[in-house]
Design an enzyme around this catalytic site. Structure first.
Site, short mmCIF file in Angstrom:
data_model
loop_
_atom_site.label_atom_id
_atom_site.label_comp_id
_atom_site.label_asym_id
_atom_site.label_seq_id
_atom_site.Cartn_x
_atom_site.Cartn_y
_atom_site.Cartn_z
N HIS A 1 0.87 -1.19 0.00
CA HIS A 1 0.00 0.00 0.00
C HIS A 1 0.91 1.23 0.00
O HIS A 1 1.95 1.23 0.66
CB HIS A 1 -0.85 0.07 1.29
CG HIS A 1 -2.10 -0.74 1.28
ND1 HIS A 1 -2.58 -1.37 2.40
CD2 HIS A 1 -3.02 -0.97 0.30
CE1 HIS A 1 -3.72 -1.98 2.11
NE2 HIS A 1 -4.00 -1.76 0.84
N CYS B 1 -2.38 3.15 9.15
CA CYS B 1 -3.41 2.21 8.67
C CYS B 1 -4.59 2.12 9.62
O CYS B 1 -5.69 1.74 9.21
CB CYS B 1 -2.86 0.80 8.56
SG CYS B 1 -1.45 0.63 7.52
N1 ARG Z 1 -3.71 -7.06 6.81
C1 ARG Z 1 -4.13 -5.90 6.11
C2 ARG Z 1 -4.07 -6.14 4.61
O1 ARG Z 1 -3.20 -6.83 4.16
C3 ARG Z 1 -3.28 -4.72 6.49
C4 ARG Z 1 -3.75 -3.43 5.90
C5 ARG Z 1 -2.86 -2.25 6.23
N2 ARG Z 1 -3.42 -1.05 5.77
C6 ARG Z 1 -2.78 -0.04 5.16
N3 ARG Z 1 -3.43 1.04 4.89
N4 ARG Z 1 -1.52 -0.14 4.80
O2 ARG Z 1 -4.88 -5.67 3.83
#
Ligand code: ARG
Length: 265
Positions: free
Chosen positions: A158, A252
């Site tokens: 991300h 996050c």
């Molecule tokens: N376990 C989640 C996923 O893989 C973590 C999300 C983290 N969020 C972020 N905005 N980076 O989707």
């Protein structure tokens, strides 16, 4: 924000997640509570949504969608295990007075996890979660300039794991997460770019929440804390170990509901 009542490592959709390692419930509650307390101490107002059993990643509200004024562009999750979250985020946003907008079928967009304003420009990460055409759709819908950037390292899947706007013209980034084109876009468009060292990026230091000149981030990023100080910001380190096991950290766990003060709509 969403309390971590049902948070856990129940599947593996990024390189940080390992169902055999799991997370500690008590510790995740404490870390999440410490983040709320620190945000409130810094003057932020927190809205909370109800956690939902069976949706362990609902705690990562950055992925709910993208807020722009009164518009809530709801996420369309890449992986089925997270797709059930969208209706809860959409219901929350609509109950709180936002105009909820859904994308056409077949698009993937993971909200403020991949789409971040720095000044008036939307910086948008694609490949592992969001698609480049979704970002184009967002830009057309909102009438804003979007700069799509390919993410090249699966650990930084991300955009908010490797890029953090601090103010117009000022941001943290980890160069290794981008290709040469992405790096040059960032360097061209953001004059004051603070570079995170590889080992500090790998402890999620780019995944920071900014409240004015205060930057809440995972503990241990000493070089970044120094660089922030030089740029006029203050690092507020906290512990996020349990959420890092899921591939997330401070940023996050939050979604900005009002625009940063610099951004006019
Ligand atoms: N376990 C989640 C996923 O893989 C973590 C999300 C983290 N969020 C972020 N905005 N980076 O989707």
């Amino acid at each position: 924000m969403c309390p971590p009542d049902y948070f856990g490592i129940e599947y593996e959709i990024n390189p940080w997640m390992n169902v055999r390692v799991g997370s500690d419930t008590e510790r995740s509650r404490r870390q999440w509570g410490d983040l709320v307390a620190e945000l409130e101490r810094l003057g932020a107002t927190i809205e909370q949504m109800e956690p939902v059993r069976g949706l362990p990643d609902l705690v990562f509200t950055a992925n709910a969608g993208l807020v722009y004024g009164n518009t809530f562009l709801c996420s369309e999750f890449r992986y089925e295990v997270r797709q059930g979250e969208a209706e809860h985020f959409a219901a929350w946003a609509s109950a709180h007075g936002f105009e909820v907008v859904r994308m056409p079928p077949g698009y993937h967009f993971e909200g403020a996890g991949d789409a971040l304003f720095c000044g008036e420009t939307l910086f948008a990460g694609y490949r592992f979660r969001s698609d480049v055409r979704s970002h184009q759709w967002v830009a057309d819908r909102l009438g804003v300039e979007v700069l799509p950037m390919e993410l090249v390292d699966p650990r930084y899947y991300h955009l908010d794991t490797c890029f953090c706007p601090l103010a117009p013209g000022c941001a943290i980034y980890y160069p290794g997460a981008f290709d040469e084109y992405g790096r040059s876009v960032l360097r061209d468009r953001i004059p004051n770019l603070i570079e995170a060292a590889p080992e500090e990026a790998a402890s999620f230091s780019c995944n920071a929440v900014v409240v004015g000149r205060s930057v809440i981030l995972n503990r241990g990023a000493l070089k970044l804390a120094d660089a922030l100080r030089e740029a006029g910001f203050q690092a507020h380190p906290l512990e996020f170990s349990e959420f890092i096991k899921s591939g997330g950290s401070a940023k996050c766990l939050t979604l900005y509901l009002s625009q940063p003060p610099w951004q006019s709509i």
